[in-house]
Design a protein around this motif. Structure first.
Motif, PDB file in Angstrom:
ATOM      1  N   ASP A   1      69.708  55.326  -0.928  1.00  0.00           N
ATOM      2  CA  ASP A   1      69.955  56.658  -1.318  1.00  0.00           C
ATOM      3  C   ASP A   1      71.327  56.464  -1.754  1.00  0.00           C
ATOM      4  O   ASP A   1      71.673  57.323  -2.564  1.00  0.00           O
ATOM      5  CB  ASP A   1      69.849  57.731  -0.372  1.00  0.00           C
ATOM      6  CG  ASP A   1      68.209  57.993   0.030  1.00  0.00           C
ATOM      7  OD1 ASP A   1      67.341  57.661  -1.054  1.00  0.00           O
ATOM      8  OD2 ASP A   1      67.632  58.691   0.780  1.00  0.00           O
TER       9      ASP A   1
ATOM     10  N   TRP B   1      80.335  47.133  -7.802  1.00  0.00           N
ATOM     11  CA  TRP B   1      79.881  48.352  -7.625  1.00  0.00           C
ATOM     12  C   TRP B   1      81.188  49.019  -6.113  1.00  0.00           C
ATOM     13  O   TRP B   1      81.109  47.930  -5.546  1.00  0.00           O
ATOM     14  CB  TRP B   1      78.708  48.641  -7.099  1.00  0.00           C
ATOM     15  CG  TRP B   1      77.715  48.393  -8.092  1.00  0.00           C
ATOM     16  CD1 TRP B   1      77.811  48.232  -9.524  1.00  0.00           C
ATOM     17  CD2 TRP B   1      76.257  48.669  -8.221  1.00  0.00           C
ATOM     18  NE1 TRP B   1      76.848  48.128 -10.494  1.00  0.00           N
ATOM     19  CE2 TRP B   1      75.688  48.194  -9.427  1.00  0.00           C
ATOM     20  CE3 TRP B   1      75.457  48.794  -7.171  1.00  0.00           C
ATOM     21  CZ2 TRP B   1      74.584  48.297  -9.870  1.00  0.00           C
ATOM     22  CZ3 TRP B   1      73.997  48.982  -7.356  1.00  0.00           C
ATOM     23  CH2 TRP B   1      73.635  48.643  -8.622  1.00  0.00           C
TER      24      TRP B   1
ATOM     25  N   ASP C   1      69.453  53.669 -10.297  1.00  0.00           N
ATOM     26  CA  ASP C   1      68.811  54.283 -11.455  1.00  0.00           C
ATOM     27  C   ASP C   1      69.405  53.909 -12.783  1.00  0.00           C
ATOM     28  O   ASP C   1      68.809  53.403 -13.669  1.00  0.00           O
ATOM     29  CB  ASP C   1      68.811  55.689 -11.102  1.00  0.00           C
ATOM     30  CG  ASP C   1      68.086  56.325 -10.272  1.00  0.00           C
ATOM     31  OD1 ASP C   1      67.132  55.429  -9.709  1.00  0.00           O
ATOM     32  OD2 ASP C   1      68.109  57.489  -9.638  1.00  0.00           O
ATOM     33  N   GLU C   2      70.785  53.625 -12.946  1.00  0.00           N
ATOM     34  CA  GLU C   2      71.500  53.280 -14.024  1.00  0.00           C
ATOM     35  C   GLU C   2      71.093  51.935 -14.658  1.00  0.00           C
ATOM     36  O   GLU C   2      70.647  51.514 -15.587  1.00  0.00           O
ATOM     37  CB  GLU C   2      72.949  53.509 -13.978  1.00  0.00           C
ATOM     38  CG  GLU C   2      73.666  53.039 -15.136  1.00  0.00           C
ATOM     39  CD  GLU C   2      75.152  53.184 -14.853  1.00  0.00           C
ATOM     40  OE1 GLU C   2      75.890  52.248 -15.544  1.00  0.00           O
ATOM     41  OE2 GLU C   2      75.674  53.952 -14.185  1.00  0.00           O
TER      42      GLU C   2
ATOM     43  N   TYR D   1      73.138  54.480  -3.025  1.00  0.00           N
ATOM     44  CA  TYR D   1      73.178  53.751  -4.251  1.00  0.00           C
ATOM     45  C   TYR D   1      72.316  54.232  -5.318  1.00  0.00           C
ATOM     46  O   TYR D   1      72.216  53.388  -6.583  1.00  0.00           O
ATOM     47  CB  TYR D   1      73.165  52.374  -4.106  1.00  0.00           C
ATOM     48  CG  TYR D   1      74.430  51.635  -3.449  1.00  0.00           C
ATOM     49  CD1 TYR D   1      75.569  51.345  -4.091  1.00  0.00           C
ATOM     50  CD2 TYR D   1      74.521  51.502  -2.036  1.00  0.00           C
ATOM     51  CE1 TYR D   1      76.598  50.622  -3.588  1.00  0.00           C
ATOM     52  CE2 TYR D   1      75.471  50.859  -1.485  1.00  0.00           C
ATOM     53  CZ  TYR D   1      76.796  50.554  -2.280  1.00  0.00           C
ATOM     54  OH  TYR D   1      77.901  49.966  -1.447  1.00  0.00           O
ATOM     55  N   ARG D   2      71.580  55.102  -5.111  1.00  0.00           N
ATOM     56  CA  ARG D   2      70.635  55.730  -6.171  1.00  0.00           C
ATOM     57  C   ARG D   2      70.975  55.676  -7.420  1.00  0.00           C
ATOM     58  O   ARG D   2      70.332  55.244  -8.282  1.00  0.00           O
ATOM     59  CB  ARG D   2      70.154  57.115  -5.658  1.00  0.00           C
ATOM     60  CG  ARG D   2      69.023  57.587  -6.562  1.00  0.00           C
ATOM     61  CD  ARG D   2      67.790  56.572  -6.623  1.00  0.00           C
ATOM     62  NE  ARG D   2      67.334  56.289  -5.343  1.00  0.00           N
ATOM     63  CZ  ARG D   2      66.846  55.096  -5.479  1.00  0.00           C
ATOM     64  NH1 ARG D   2      66.222  54.248  -5.999  1.00  0.00           N
ATOM     65  NH2 ARG D   2      66.254  54.908  -4.083  1.00  0.00           N
ATOM     66  N   ASP D   3      72.326  56.336  -7.678  1.00  0.00           N
ATOM     67  CA  ASP D   3      72.953  56.440  -8.899  1.00  0.00           C
ATOM     68  C   ASP D   3      72.930  55.363  -9.928  1.00  0.00           C
ATOM     69  O   ASP D   3      72.539  55.045 -11.043  1.00  0.00           O
ATOM     70  CB  ASP D   3      73.953  57.355  -8.874  1.00  0.00           C
ATOM     71  CG  ASP D   3      73.917  59.025  -8.795  1.00  0.00           C
ATOM     72  OD1 ASP D   3      72.762  59.388  -8.861  1.00  0.00           O
ATOM     73  OD2 ASP D   3      74.687  59.854  -8.390  1.00  0.00           O
ATOM     74  N   ARG D   4      73.506  54.350  -9.016  1.00  0.00           N
ATOM     75  CA  ARG D   4      73.736  52.820  -9.790  1.00  0.00           C
ATOM     76  C   ARG D   4      72.475  52.272  -9.706  1.00  0.00           C
ATOM     77  O   ARG D   4      72.256  51.606 -10.927  1.00  0.00           O
ATOM     78  CB  ARG D   4      74.518  52.121  -8.909  1.00  0.00           C
ATOM     79  CG  ARG D   4      75.921  52.680  -8.490  1.00  0.00           C
ATOM     80  CD  ARG D   4      76.933  51.955  -9.527  1.00  0.00           C
ATOM     81  NE  ARG D   4      78.273  52.540  -9.091  1.00  0.00           N
ATOM     82  CZ  ARG D   4      79.460  52.062  -9.841  1.00  0.00           C
ATOM     83  NH1 ARG D   4      79.251  51.171 -10.847  1.00  0.00           N
ATOM     84  NH2 ARG D   4      80.550  52.564  -9.646  1.00  0.00           N
TER      85      ARG D   4
END
Length: 190
Positions: A55, A39, A62-63, A57-60
């Motif tokens: 926050d 990442w 959540d994925e 890394y939230r998208d990663r």
């Protein structure tokens, strides 16, 4: 540097592979059922809060946790503090806690935001050492015998993913195998 070092479990001098190539690392680990991913790494200072890092890394996160499997996601932070006379003893204690072979009832998933640590996976007939640095994600399957070395001067920030609140509790095997293998500091110096 991210590094993969594979040796015979019966003789650490029998090195089967030593590489810093991230694609080769991911491919080799995949053949052993170990997830390795990269990442984007971010610069982390002591002033950045745990919540700000999570926050970022939230998208990663959540994925990775799309199915909601990981109910406890937190941050482990260890930084040298040369102003604190207790730091050397605290660092030794933190390091020694994970230097013995153990396993967990759930996957051990870590994303290294910054710093460095090494997972040693005892996958008979070999030991697979994965030196992770900022940007590396590794998932060690449940039940895998392993140990972790954070080095003599621990300095890392890692996002940890747990299914259960007590998911970090280790089941120690009593095998002294870890004492025969090179430390994190020795691996990166080689």
């Amino acid at each position: 540097m991210t590094l993969l070092h594979i040796a015979a479990d019966s003789d650490p001098a029998q090195v089967r592979l030593h590489t810093g190539d991230p694609e080769r690392i991911a491919a080799e680990l995949a053949t052993r059922g170990i997830v390795f991913d990269r990442w984007p790494a971010r610069v982390v200072t002591a002033a950045i809060s745990t919540q700000d890092i999570l926050d970022d890394y939230r998208d990663r996160i959540d994925e990775l946790n799309g199915d909601g499997r990981y109910r406890h996601i937190d941050l482990a932070r260890l930084h040298p503090d040369d102003t604190d006379p207790q730091w050397p003893a605290q660092a030794r204690a933190a390091r020694e806690k994970f230097l013995s072979e153990h396993r967990h009832a759930e996957d051990e998933v870590r994303f290294f935001v910054s710093g460095r640590g090494c997972f040693y996976l005892h996958l008979e007939p070999e030991v697979v050492a994965v030196v992770c640095e900022g940007g590396d994600l590794v998932s060690v399957p449940a039940g895998t015998r392993h140990w972790f070395d954070m080095g003599t001067r621990p300095d890392f920030v890692a996002i940890r993913f747990f299914e259960e609140a007590d998911g970090w509790v280790g089941d120690f095997t009593g095998d002294a195998i870890a004492q025969r293998f090179p430390s994190l500091d020795e691996l990166v110096a080689a």
